[in-house]
Design an enzyme around this catalytic site. Structure first.
Site, short mmCIF file in Angstrom:
data_model
loop_
_atom_site.label_atom_id
_atom_site.label_comp_id
_atom_site.label_asym_id
_atom_site.label_seq_id
_atom_site.Cartn_x
_atom_site.Cartn_y
_atom_site.Cartn_z
N SER A 72 3.84 4.34 -6.11
CA SER A 72 2.39 4.22 -5.92
C SER A 72 1.74 5.55 -5.58
O SER A 72 0.55 5.75 -5.85
CB SER A 72 2.09 3.20 -4.81
OG SER A 72 2.74 3.57 -3.60
N GLY A 92 5.27 0.28 -5.83
CA GLY A 92 6.37 -0.52 -5.31
C GLY A 92 7.73 -0.11 -5.81
O GLY A 92 8.75 -0.66 -5.39
N ASN A 138 9.58 4.11 -1.05
CA ASN A 138 9.77 2.68 -0.85
C ASN A 138 11.19 2.36 -0.39
O ASN A 138 11.38 1.40 0.38
CB ASN A 138 9.44 1.92 -2.14
CG ASN A 138 7.95 1.92 -2.41
OD1 ASN A 138 7.15 1.59 -1.54
ND2 ASN A 138 7.56 2.30 -3.61
N ASP A 193 -4.81 1.34 4.73
CA ASP A 193 -3.46 0.86 5.06
C ASP A 193 -2.65 1.91 5.81
O ASP A 193 -1.56 1.62 6.32
CB ASP A 193 -2.71 0.41 3.80
CG ASP A 193 -2.46 1.53 2.79
OD1 ASP A 193 -2.73 2.71 3.10
OD2 ASP A 193 -1.99 1.21 1.69
N HIS A 200 -1.09 5.06 2.02
CA HIS A 200 -1.39 5.67 0.73
C HIS A 200 -2.55 6.66 0.84
O HIS A 200 -3.50 6.41 1.58
CB HIS A 200 -1.74 4.60 -0.30
CG HIS A 200 -0.61 3.68 -0.62
ND1 HIS A 200 -0.41 2.49 0.07
CD2 HIS A 200 0.39 3.77 -1.52
CE1 HIS A 200 0.67 1.89 -0.41
NE2 HIS A 200 1.18 2.65 -1.38
#
Length: 199
Positions: free
Chosen positions: A20, A57, A85, A166, A169
């Site tokens: 991502s 992801g 991740n 969040d 990111h």
């Protein structure tokens, strides 16, 4: 391939293979890392395209599963940005390292050089895990003689103004920072690709 032939063949085609952080999670396509990096490189006079092969992801193993079709023939070089991740999931660093090594070897077999973008584990995962995870990237760079950018998120960590809500990111401003920080390393990578093409 001579330098003149390389020039006549059109722009140098790079592929950013990642998760991502490459894909541009929750951002418009023109604010994603590959597009921003391409714009900065062109502003410096480089004739280059940077394709977005980021999948939100994705793990290093996921990248290995799709590397063959995500990196088309004619690609001059790959910016490999995977592992965040894996870290967030607490994946055994041996698994991450093995998958990244397999990606590098798969690309090497096709004659495609790699710029390795490193990742670092969050401190809350503990010193043992952090030490083993953080060592993945310099170890692979040394083993395969790769250009290494030590930490893909350098310049934005801890700065909430450069993150989405969040906290994980980058927002558009954060992507601009990431691209600007990695730019000199990518320019070095492009120089090595041109040298290889002129041999």
């Amino acid at each position: 391939m001579t330098e003149s032939h390389a020039a006549s063949a059109g722009p140098i085609k790079l592929v950013a293979l990642g998760d991502s952080l490459t894909a541009g999670y929750r951002l418009p396509s023109d604010a994603a890392f590959p597009t921003v990096l391409e714009r900065l490189l062109k502003a410096k006079g480089a004739d280059v395209t940077v394709a977005n092969a980021g999948v939100s992801g994705d793990t290093a193993t996921g990248g290995l599963d799709r590397v063959d079709w995500s990196v088309p023939d004619g690609t001059a070089g790959v910016i490999l940005e995977l592992g965040a991740n894996d870290m967030l999931r607490g994946t055994d660093p041996k698994v991450t390292a093995g998958a990244l090594a397999a990606i590098i070897e798969r690309l090497k077999a096709r004659g495609i050089p790699v710029l390795l973008a490193g990742m670092q584990a969050a401190p809350n995962l503990g010193p043992d895990y952090k030490g083993r995870f953080d060592a993945i990237y310099p170890t692979l760079a040394k083993r395969y003689d790769l250009i290494l950018y030590p930490f893909f998120l350098d310049g934005i960590i801890g700065d909430r103004a450069q993150h989405l809500d969040d906290g994980l990111h980058p927002n558009a401003r954060g992507v601009e920072t990431i691209a600007a920080q990695i730019l000199p390393t990518v320019e070095t990578f492009l120089g090595s690709l041109r040298q290889g093409a002129s041999r």
